[in-house]
Write an enzyme that holds these catalytic residues in place. Sequence first.
Site, short mmCIF file in Angstrom:
data_model
loop_
_atom_site.label_atom_id
_atom_site.label_comp_id
_atom_site.label_asym_id
_atom_site.label_seq_id
_atom_site.Cartn_x
_atom_site.Cartn_y
_atom_site.Cartn_z
N ASP A 324 -11.37 1.56 2.01
CA ASP A 324 -10.75 0.31 1.53
C ASP A 324 -10.97 -0.83 2.52
OD1 ASP A 324 -9.30 -1.48 -0.03
OD2 ASP A 324 -7.35 -0.84 0.76
N LYS A 351 -11.49 -6.27 7.19
CA LYS A 351 -10.54 -5.18 7.44
C LYS A 351 -11.09 -4.12 8.40
CE LYS A 351 -7.88 -4.63 3.12
NZ LYS A 351 -7.68 -3.58 2.07
N TRP A 411 -5.92 -11.06 4.81
CA TRP A 411 -6.20 -12.38 4.21
C TRP A 411 -5.66 -13.54 5.04
CZ3 TRP A 411 -1.86 -15.20 3.54
CH2 TRP A 411 -0.65 -14.49 3.47
N CYS A 621 5.83 3.69 -8.54
CA CYS A 621 6.99 2.85 -8.23
C CYS A 621 7.01 2.32 -6.81
CB CYS A 621 8.28 3.64 -8.47
SG CYS A 621 8.23 4.69 -9.94
CA CA Z 1 -8.21 -2.88 -1.59
#
Ligand code: CA
Length: 695
Positions: A324, A351, A411, A621
């Site tokens: 990711d 990242k 970000w 959730c």
């Molecule tokens: Ca992502």
Amino acid sequence: MRLPISLRLTGTLTLFLLWTLTASGQNRAQARIDDRALRAADDDPANWITYGRTYDEQRHSPLTEINEQTVGRLGLAWSLDLGTTRGLEATPLAKDGVLYTTSAWSILYAVDARTGRQIWMYDPKVPKDHSKFACCDVVNRGAALYQGKVYAGTIDGRLIAVDAATGALAWETQTTPRGSAYTITGAPRIAKGRVLIGNGGAEYGVRGYVSAYDAETGQLAWRTYTVPGDPSKPFESEAMKRAAQTWSGEWWKAGGGGTAWDSIVYDPELDLVYIGTGNGSPWYARLRSPGGGDNLYLASILAVRADTGEQVWHFQTTPGDNWDYTAVQPLMLADLAINGRQRRVIMQAPKNGFFYMLDRQTGECISARAVVEVTWATGLDSRCRPIDSAEARELKDATFVKPSPHGAHNWYPMSFNPVTGLVYFSVVDDARLHVVDDAWAYKPSDQNVGRDSTYAGPQLERQRLFPPKGHLVAWDPVGQREAWRADHPVPMSGGTLSTAANLVFQGRADGMFRAYRATDGRVLWEFQADPGILAAPITYTVEGKQYIAVLAGLGGPSVLGNRPLGRGRVGSGRLLAFALGGSATLTLSDRTPPPVPMPTFAVQASRDEITQGRFLFGQFCSRCHGGDVVGSGSVPDLRYATTAIHETFEEIVRGGARRQFGMPSFAEDVTSAQGRMIQAYILERARLAAQPPNQ
Ligand code: CA
């Protein structure tokens, strides 16, 4: 003092004339934000007319009224409550005494920059169900101004244009397939009369692209994809044809990912648009592209022609992304002297933990260096291609990898001071456990990251050995070294603002807002805000007086996700403005949570069913309600759910009974029986909290 009536009337008349002049002056000024004004934004220190202040997005202001000598007198001038407890991430824009900002749920505001009075508000009325596809809360990072209109993307994938003076809708267009798992959280950018907008959703299984719309009419001018589609159909471009050679299997069925959800920057000198692209759908390379390959153009920086979207060059930060590691993070342009040669560069701290400097004409990597400890790569080759660590590449067992999917830098906008030569940005040092679900299969309308959320093995316990840490770093991009850092007591901190007065402003998740000396990081001023701050500050002047404005507001998993990145201050979000001599105050909310009441409601469930409920809670959730049912306060902590809520649990979870409050229906995701397992798990967590086991 009583004035003669004629004088009073003259005074009124003068005021009226002044008002009309100012009002019409404002309208003319708004209309003047054209291509020339955007190119010359650096010469207009009173205003902040585009996301990164200037096209190069350096976020460095020439204003110096607030400086090392005066900053001690900086105080809150005003605050405006935006009436939401969800995350606020926008960079406001300032033009002729008016601030334009977006809020949670993609709502637009125009605010008097001197007083904080709301001038207008435009609510695009996002279907609240769509929050289901917002991995990281219903946030929005800002608007664009052009030719008298304000532009913003919406969480359900629309691009809207409203009149800057009145807030009336001028046009809107759906930029994504309606009702699909795409979202828009990023700010649009303007280039040559067109509005550029990307999208997000790679955690759900979508295909990334960027679109350019005519700013006046909303007509689509071009669209450029970031990953290849179904190879049995014609490729949209040569770039997609080339990219398809680097994928295998049936990747297009889950979309492939590569979404451009944040940074899109226009370079008027080279007439290029640079796009940062995201992670794969799903995260793990062996699920997405079983035969291997780089999977272009995931986790890449792309340069495309501003008129057509045709690709000119690409640089992939993380080939075959497996962790990711999006490269959507802020892109910054600068002209720097490197080894005695002036070069046009583009910089990014994505990242994956490295800081990159590329030649923006060719995409050639000039240099790169890790800003934190990195365990997924053992180093970089001479062209900045990473050398993968075998363990992190294979992910055979449950494996800890640094940085975490939150990223060494996310970000949060960075700023650059051309005098100190330093780039200022937030850093998180964190490790995360990766457990691949080799049985993963694409499910529409669900998360599709491919992680095994049922893992309960021994490695889970070791997560506490990697407490996340955060700091503000001042990075020398030419020397590729850290000049100084300011350690933070909370891992998460926000975007930065640099000023010519040798100051750097930054907020943190705990609400502390500080001014640092740009040269050495000494803290010169601080203010305890509430709630926490992750958004980037801006600065502007009204009637010659300098202000600093920033949004305060934390929400969703940015505060407390599947695993906490540290608690921040959650509460009603605000727009804050500071000026010298400002004396307004903020009410700080009470941080002590009330005791959890012992639930009086019960459902029949076996131990096995409660365990299943835990996994289901983690899957559906926890990203809003918090890991292990410990809420952040941004959305309800379900351990406090009343008997009335539990009695209507199924109507809420599957029937969408609380849709208007932002709770989507999960009828397509969980069965009635599964809903009861989730409920049983929530009740167990509530009972444990109400009566800890050692009492
Ligand atoms: Ca992502």
